[in-house]
Structure formats: structure tokens, C-alpha cells
Scaffold this motif. Structure first.
Motif, short mmCIF file in Angstrom:
data_model
loop_
_atom_site.label_atom_id
_atom_site.label_comp_id
_atom_site.label_asym_id
_atom_site.label_seq_id
_atom_site.Cartn_x
_atom_site.Cartn_y
_atom_site.Cartn_z
N PHE A 4 0.83 -1.20 0.00
CA PHE A 4 0.00 0.00 0.00
C PHE A 4 0.86 1.25 0.00
CE2 PHE A 4 -2.36 3.37 2.14
CZ PHE A 4 -3.48 3.42 1.34
N ALA A 5 0.63 2.12 -0.96
CA ALA A 5 1.30 3.42 -1.06
C ALA A 5 2.82 3.29 -1.07
CB ALA A 5 0.84 4.35 0.04
N GLU A 6 3.32 2.13 -1.47
CA GLU A 6 4.77 1.89 -1.51
C GLU A 6 5.44 2.23 -0.18
OE1 GLU A 6 6.26 0.21 -3.83
OE2 GLU A 6 4.56 0.19 -5.18
N GLN A 7 4.73 1.99 0.91
CA GLN A 7 5.19 2.21 2.28
C GLN A 7 5.39 3.70 2.61
OE1 GLN A 7 8.50 -0.67 1.89
NE2 GLN A 7 7.82 -1.40 3.89
N ASN A 8 4.72 4.58 1.90
CA ASN A 8 4.81 6.00 2.20
C ASN A 8 3.79 6.44 3.25
OD1 ASN A 8 6.95 7.04 0.50
ND2 ASN A 8 5.66 6.39 -1.20
N SER A 9 2.91 5.55 3.64
CA SER A 9 1.87 5.87 4.61
C SER A 9 2.41 5.68 6.03
CB SER A 9 0.68 4.95 4.38
OG SER A 9 -0.23 5.05 5.44
N CYS A 10 1.87 6.44 6.96
CA CYS A 10 2.26 6.27 8.37
C CYS A 10 1.82 4.91 8.91
CB CYS A 10 1.69 7.39 9.23
SG CYS A 10 -0.12 7.44 9.27
N THR A 11 0.96 4.22 8.18
CA THR A 11 0.47 2.91 8.61
C THR A 11 1.27 1.76 7.98
OG1 THR A 11 -1.12 2.85 6.81
CG2 THR A 11 -1.88 3.76 8.91
N SER A 12 2.24 2.07 7.17
CA SER A 12 2.98 1.04 6.44
C SER A 12 4.06 0.41 7.31
CB SER A 12 3.65 1.64 5.20
OG SER A 12 2.68 2.18 4.34
N PRO A 13 4.16 -0.91 7.29
CA PRO A 13 5.22 -1.57 8.06
C PRO A 13 6.58 -1.34 7.42
CG PRO A 13 4.04 -3.19 6.75
CD PRO A 13 3.33 -1.88 6.56
N GLN A 14 7.56 -1.07 8.26
CA GLN A 14 8.95 -0.88 7.79
C GLN A 14 9.84 -1.98 8.38
OE1 GLN A 14 9.38 1.59 5.57
NE2 GLN A 14 7.35 2.43 5.91
N VAL A 15 9.53 -2.41 9.61
CA VAL A 15 10.32 -3.41 10.33
C VAL A 15 9.38 -4.50 10.82
CG1 VAL A 15 11.88 -3.82 12.28
CG2 VAL A 15 11.94 -1.61 11.10
#
Length: 180
Positions: A4-15
Motif C-alpha cells: 500500500f502506497a509503496e510504504q509512504n503511509s504512516c500505517t505502512s510496516p517498515q520493520v
């Protein structure tokens, strides 16, 4: 959640932090790799910017050359999976890049939380453990703790606030009480 949104959202998992031995993380990474490789065409990455490409190349190089680090990547810059022993939150690379970490007890995650963390996705079998951890994460400022796969569902309250409170201006009038 990663797409979703190429992880640009504050809800996107990074770790992704797993309560597992470090040696088990590669199996988890292979499952994620297979999921990326089996995406329907409509979810395939179309293009990336030069800035995104340089960030991806930089982090891939760091992991490829680092001790106790592993990197699993697509043929191009479609996705990147990074594994290491350093238990910390990483700066987001975005563009379908996920860091995978391990710990012996997920309660250790609480000490990593900063006010920047709004949403945490989980996959738990033990609901009591989830509730204990959630209470501590909420006290550290996490607004949303949701099942993996639902991190980008926008519901209420959002960012710890109900939408109505942002649309309504509350006013009051205080009339002095006459004392006799």
C-alpha cells in the motif's frame, strides 16, 4: 500492508520483529519473497524514482557487506528484504523494503517505540500476551494495534482521535452564580 502506497503511509510496516531465533528469520524472509514473487500483475511495481533507487542500492550494499546481515532481493528494484541481528527500528527505505529482526520476547519491542510510531501490526496466538503488550504500546503513544494485513484499513478512532472532534468546534458559556 507493504504494498500500500509503496510504504509512504504512516500505517505502512517498515520493520518486522519476530519472537524467534535469528536463524529462523531466513525462513520467514523466504515466505515474504515468495509472496512478492507471486503477486498478480496489477500489484507489480511499475517504476521508481532515482532517489528511491539510490536508497535501495545503498541499503542493499550495506547489508551485503555487513557482518551478521543478510539481503534477499528481487532481480530489479521491485522489493528488498533485509535481515540482521541489530535489534532496533530502522529508518524507512520504503519502496517495498522490509527489515526483519528477532527478539526472545516481544515485550522488548516496547523500549524501541517512539512517538513517531502510530500503527503496529501483529500476528499472535496468545491473546493475553497481546493484551499485555498492547497496553504498554498504547502508553508509549501507539494509536492503532491491528492484525497484519489490516494496517492500512482506515477506521475510527484515527491517530487516537475521533473524526467528529476535528469537525466540531466545542464552545461553552459560563454564567456566574449569584451568591446570596
Amino acid at each position: 500492508d507493504i504494498l500500500f502506497a509503496e510504504q509512504n503511509s504512516c500505517t505502512s510496516p517498515q520493520v518486522l520483529i519476530c519472537e524467534a531465533e535469528y536463524s529462523e528469520l531466513e525462513k520467514i524472509a523466504i515466505n515474504i519473497k515468495n509472496a512478492f514473487n507471486n503477486l498478480p500483475d496489477k500489484y507489480k511495481k511499475k517504476s521508481i524514482t532515482m532517489f528511491e533507487a539510490s536508497n535501495i542500492i545503498k541499503v542493499r550494499s550495506e547489508y551485503a557487506l555487513g557482518d551478521h546481515k543478510k539481503v534477499i532481493v528481487s532481480e530489479g528494484n521491485e522489493w528488498t528484504i533485509l535481515i540482521d541481528k541489530d535489534f532496533k527500528l530502522e529508518e524507512p527505505v520504503k519502496s517495498r523494503t522490509i527489515f526483519i529482526k528477532s527478539c526472545s520476547n516481544l515485550q522488548e519491542v516496547v523500549k524501541l517505540i517512539t512517538p513517531k510510531i502510530q500503527t503496529i501490526g501483529y500476528a499472535f496466538k496468545d491473546n493475553e500476551k497481546l493484551i499485555r503488550l498492547s497496553k504498554e504500546l498504547n502508553l508509549k503513544g501507539v494509536s492503532r494495534i491491528v492484525p497484519l494485513g489490516q494496517m492500512n484499513y482506515y477506521d475510527t478512532p484515527w491517530d487516537g482521535k475521533f473524526l467528529l472532534t476535528r469537525l466540531v468546534n466545542f464552545n461553552s458559556l459560563k454564567i456566574p452564580i449569584e451568591i446570596k
